[in-house]
Design a protein around this motif. Structure first.
Motif, mmCIF file in Angstrom:
data_model
loop_
_atom_site.group_PDB
_atom_site.id
_atom_site.type_symbol
_atom_site.label_atom_id
_atom_site.label_comp_id
_atom_site.label_asym_id
_atom_site.label_seq_id
_atom_site.Cartn_x
_atom_site.Cartn_y
_atom_site.Cartn_z
ATOM 1 N N UNK A 1 0.832 -1.087 0.007
ATOM 2 C CA UNK A 1 0.037 0.023 0.104
ATOM 3 C C UNK A 1 0.820 1.323 0.082
ATOM 4 N N UNK A 2 0.630 1.983 -0.958
ATOM 5 C CA UNK A 2 1.112 3.530 -1.045
ATOM 6 C C UNK A 2 0.429 4.470 -0.741
ATOM 7 N N UNK A 3 0.336 5.005 0.719
ATOM 8 C CA UNK A 3 -0.609 5.948 1.156
ATOM 9 C C UNK A 3 -0.360 7.412 0.512
ATOM 10 N N UNK A 4 0.806 7.563 0.147
ATOM 11 C CA UNK A 4 1.211 8.823 -0.463
ATOM 12 C C UNK A 4 0.765 8.933 -1.851
ATOM 13 N N UNK A 5 0.166 8.003 -2.495
ATOM 14 C CA UNK A 5 -0.254 8.060 -3.945
ATOM 15 C C UNK A 5 -1.726 7.602 -3.600
ATOM 16 N N UNK A 6 -2.421 7.796 -2.760
ATOM 17 C CA UNK A 6 -3.756 7.302 -2.575
ATOM 18 C C UNK A 6 -4.856 8.445 -1.989
ATOM 19 N N UNK B 1 -17.052 9.054 2.759
ATOM 20 C CA UNK B 1 -16.080 8.836 1.763
ATOM 21 C C UNK B 1 -17.149 8.507 0.551
ATOM 22 N N UNK B 2 -16.959 9.230 -0.498
ATOM 23 C CA UNK B 2 -17.838 8.866 -1.771
ATOM 24 C C UNK B 2 -17.097 8.538 -2.860
ATOM 25 N N UNK B 3 -15.977 8.564 -3.010
ATOM 26 C CA UNK B 3 -15.102 8.228 -3.945
ATOM 27 C C UNK B 3 -13.718 7.867 -3.578
ATOM 28 N N UNK B 4 -12.813 6.965 -4.196
ATOM 29 C CA UNK B 4 -11.524 6.597 -3.644
ATOM 30 C C UNK B 4 -10.352 5.985 -4.662
ATOM 31 N N UNK B 5 -9.193 6.404 -4.315
ATOM 32 C CA UNK B 5 -8.324 5.619 -5.376
ATOM 33 C C UNK B 5 -6.955 5.136 -4.251
ATOM 34 N N UNK B 6 -7.121 3.779 -4.012
ATOM 35 C CA UNK B 6 -6.019 3.343 -3.188
ATOM 36 C C UNK B 6 -5.029 2.655 -4.198
ATOM 37 N N UNK B 7 -3.617 3.103 -3.972
ATOM 38 C CA UNK B 7 -2.744 2.780 -4.687
ATOM 39 C C UNK B 7 -1.488 1.994 -4.142
ATOM 40 N N UNK B 8 -0.858 1.135 -5.000
ATOM 41 C CA UNK B 8 0.331 0.220 -4.479
ATOM 42 C C UNK B 8 1.603 0.727 -5.154
ATOM 43 N N UNK B 9 2.506 0.453 -4.419
ATOM 44 C CA UNK B 9 4.163 0.536 -4.965
ATOM 45 C C UNK B 9 4.615 -0.811 -5.052
ATOM 46 N N UNK C 1 9.138 1.955 -14.542
ATOM 47 C CA UNK C 1 8.576 2.097 -13.208
ATOM 48 C C UNK C 1 7.158 2.435 -13.370
ATOM 49 N N UNK C 2 6.270 2.086 -12.372
ATOM 50 C CA UNK C 2 4.845 2.609 -12.353
ATOM 51 C C UNK C 2 4.260 2.806 -10.908
ATOM 52 N N UNK C 3 3.442 3.384 -10.995
ATOM 53 C CA UNK C 3 2.160 3.334 -9.598
ATOM 54 C C UNK C 3 1.255 2.681 -10.100
ATOM 55 N N UNK C 4 0.527 1.929 -9.019
ATOM 56 C CA UNK C 4 -0.279 1.035 -9.514
ATOM 57 C C UNK C 4 -1.629 1.348 -8.736
ATOM 58 N N UNK C 5 -2.868 1.792 -9.380
ATOM 59 C CA UNK C 5 -4.146 1.743 -8.886
ATOM 60 C C UNK C 5 -4.870 0.324 -8.344
ATOM 61 N N UNK C 6 -4.792 0.025 -7.101
ATOM 62 C CA UNK C 6 -5.177 -1.170 -6.505
ATOM 63 C C UNK C 6 -6.705 -1.030 -6.877
ATOM 64 N N UNK D 1 8.330 10.654 -10.250
ATOM 65 C CA UNK D 1 9.116 9.964 -10.970
ATOM 66 C C UNK D 1 8.881 8.594 -11.917
ATOM 67 N N UNK D 2 7.548 7.989 -11.500
ATOM 68 C CA UNK D 2 7.126 7.009 -11.968
ATOM 69 C C UNK D 2 6.822 7.234 -13.683
ATOM 70 N N UNK D 3 7.283 6.253 -14.123
ATOM 71 C CA UNK D 3 6.936 6.524 -15.663
ATOM 72 C C UNK D 3 5.622 6.090 -16.269
ATOM 73 N N UNK D 4 4.886 5.218 -15.741
ATOM 74 C CA UNK D 4 3.564 4.793 -16.178
ATOM 75 C C UNK D 4 2.688 4.669 -15.032
ATOM 76 N N UNK D 5 1.454 4.747 -15.201
ATOM 77 C CA UNK D 5 0.229 4.406 -14.237
ATOM 78 C C UNK D 5 -0.247 3.207 -14.698
ATOM 79 N N UNK D 6 -0.817 2.279 -13.759
ATOM 80 C CA UNK D 6 -1.158 0.945 -14.102
ATOM 81 C C UNK D 6 -2.212 0.563 -13.092
ATOM 82 N N UNK D 7 -3.245 -0.214 -13.725
ATOM 83 C CA UNK D 7 -4.224 -0.951 -13.006
ATOM 84 C C UNK D 7 -4.659 -2.054 -13.611
ATOM 85 N N UNK D 8 -5.656 -2.764 -13.108
ATOM 86 C CA UNK D 8 -6.486 -3.678 -13.899
ATOM 87 C C UNK D 8 -8.096 -3.594 -13.810
ATOM 88 N N UNK D 9 -8.489 -4.172 -14.794
ATOM 89 C CA UNK D 9 -10.393 -3.994 -14.689
ATOM 90 C C UNK D 9 -10.548 -5.300 -15.121
#
Length: 374
Positions: free
Chosen positions: A244-249, A283-291, A302-307, A336-344
């Protein structure tokens, strides 16, 4: 809404449908010595899992934190839910693990995982290990006492070895769902701009904080209530977040919700209603990210991941999820992450695929879920 609840009225009791064995059969193939996993096994378990991941060209690697977290949940019984197979030299050759999430309400599930060292395949070890896993899963479902539809499931990467797919199919598992892993560049000529999202009324974007975490859990349970196969997460499940990456959430909070209207709505779940009555934040919306830096070399960037990403159903159309996602993407880029990533889920009912495509996300890999439906 899912039809799972409607179907449960016509189902036989879960204890009958699960057809659980009195005792699970431990594999005999490969002349291995089998025992449950312990926390002390984490280093060798991790090494085997990542060796298998490399051999099968999986798009990720595991971390010690992810495996250690398995032992933290009091709802698991690793003496019954795990199995490790060692050769005569004491080398770990195969592993199996089964889990049934405690928060399941309208669908009770048991998920199976496992693997065999590439040098020891085609000896029948994987087939017998999967049989053990399914047997243990049947026991879990029977013991749940939840007389609702049930599922024994496994996930597989789309590029998994063909032998693995045949193994699952021979065990009676069928493909039920497909998932796509998506990524988009954050800089350079191919990077689409990250949108500026204005929130309306009393909605406010906020960085994730512990003070809002329970409200985020309630928002997630509401947001995913109409998603196929999704079930509520308990506090204990929610707390399991290796990487979990709180700084990106980020969260979107309604500072002045219409409490009376929400309490009057049949769609407001009891936990949210209790929180509203207590004056807790909404809370009505959220984005929790992982490193996941261990995966950078596997992916080649390198990437940040929206879990997880979502918005409460009563707030859909107000850009809460988009605002949180955009904030996360900016945070990835700032670090400095080069990409944003997630799964759907490819059949996501909220139109997420179209949203992600409009933001420049494209498919990198895919996976599928196979299951036995009971």
């Amino acid at each position: 809404m899912s039809t799972e609840t409607d179907e449960s009225a016509a189902l036989a009791p879960i204890a009958e449908r699960a057809a659980a064995p009195a005792a699970v059969t431990v594999p005999t193939a490969g002349n291995l010595t089998w025992r449950p996993a312990t926390r002390e096994d984490v280093p060798v378990w991790l090494a085997l899992r990542n060796l298998i991941a490399r051999a099968d060209a999986e798009p990720y690697v595991e971390t010690a934190e992810e495996i250690e977290e398995i032992f933290d949940g009091a709802w698991r019984d690793m003496t019954r839910d795990s199995l490790l197979g060692f050769d005569a030299d004491g080398t770990l050759v195969a592993w199996g693990y089964v889990a049934s999430p405690p928060g399941d309400v309208t669908l009770v599930r048991a998920f199976t995982w496992g693997g065999v060292h590439p040098d020891r395949r085609r000896e029948g070890i994987g087939r017998e290990l999967l049989a053990w896993s399914i047997g243990r899963a049947r026991q879990m479902l029977a013991e749940s006492g939840k007389d609702v539809p049930a599922r024994i499931a496994v996930f597989a990467e789309d590029n998994s070895p063909a032998d693995k797919a045949r193994l699952y199919e021979r065990a009676g598992m069928q493909v039920r769902r497909y998932y796509s892993d998506l990524a988009r560049p954050l800089a350079g000529p191919d990077a689409a701009p990250v949108p500026e999202v204005a929130l309306s009324g009393s909605l406010r974007l906020a960085p994730w904080s512990e003070a809002f975490d329970e409200a985020a859990r309630l928002a997630h349970n509401d947001a995913f209530r109409d998603h196929w196969g999704s079930q509520p997460q308990t506090r204990e499940q929610w707390a399991e977040r290796a990487g979990f990456a709180p700084q990106w959430s980020f969260l979107v909070v309604d500072d002045a919700p219409d409490v009376d209207a929400l309490l009057a709505s049949p769609d407001t779940d009891p936990e949210t209603a209790a929180a509203l009555r207590a004056g807790e934040p909404l809370v009505v919306g959220y984005e929790l990210a992982g490193h996941y830096p261990e995966d950078f070399a596997v992916r080649g960037y390198s990437f940040g991941y929206t879990d997880i990403l979502g918005a409460r159903r009563a707030y859909r159309g107000r850009k809460a999820a988009l605002a949180a996602l955009a904030a996360g993407m900016r945070a990835f880029a700032a670090d400095g992450m080069e990409y944003a990533a997630l799964d759907v889920d490819t059949a996501n009912p909220s139109g997420a695929h179209g949203l992600y495509a409009s933001l420049g996300y494209t498919k990198t890999t895919g996976s599928r879920m196979l299951s036995i439906e009971l």
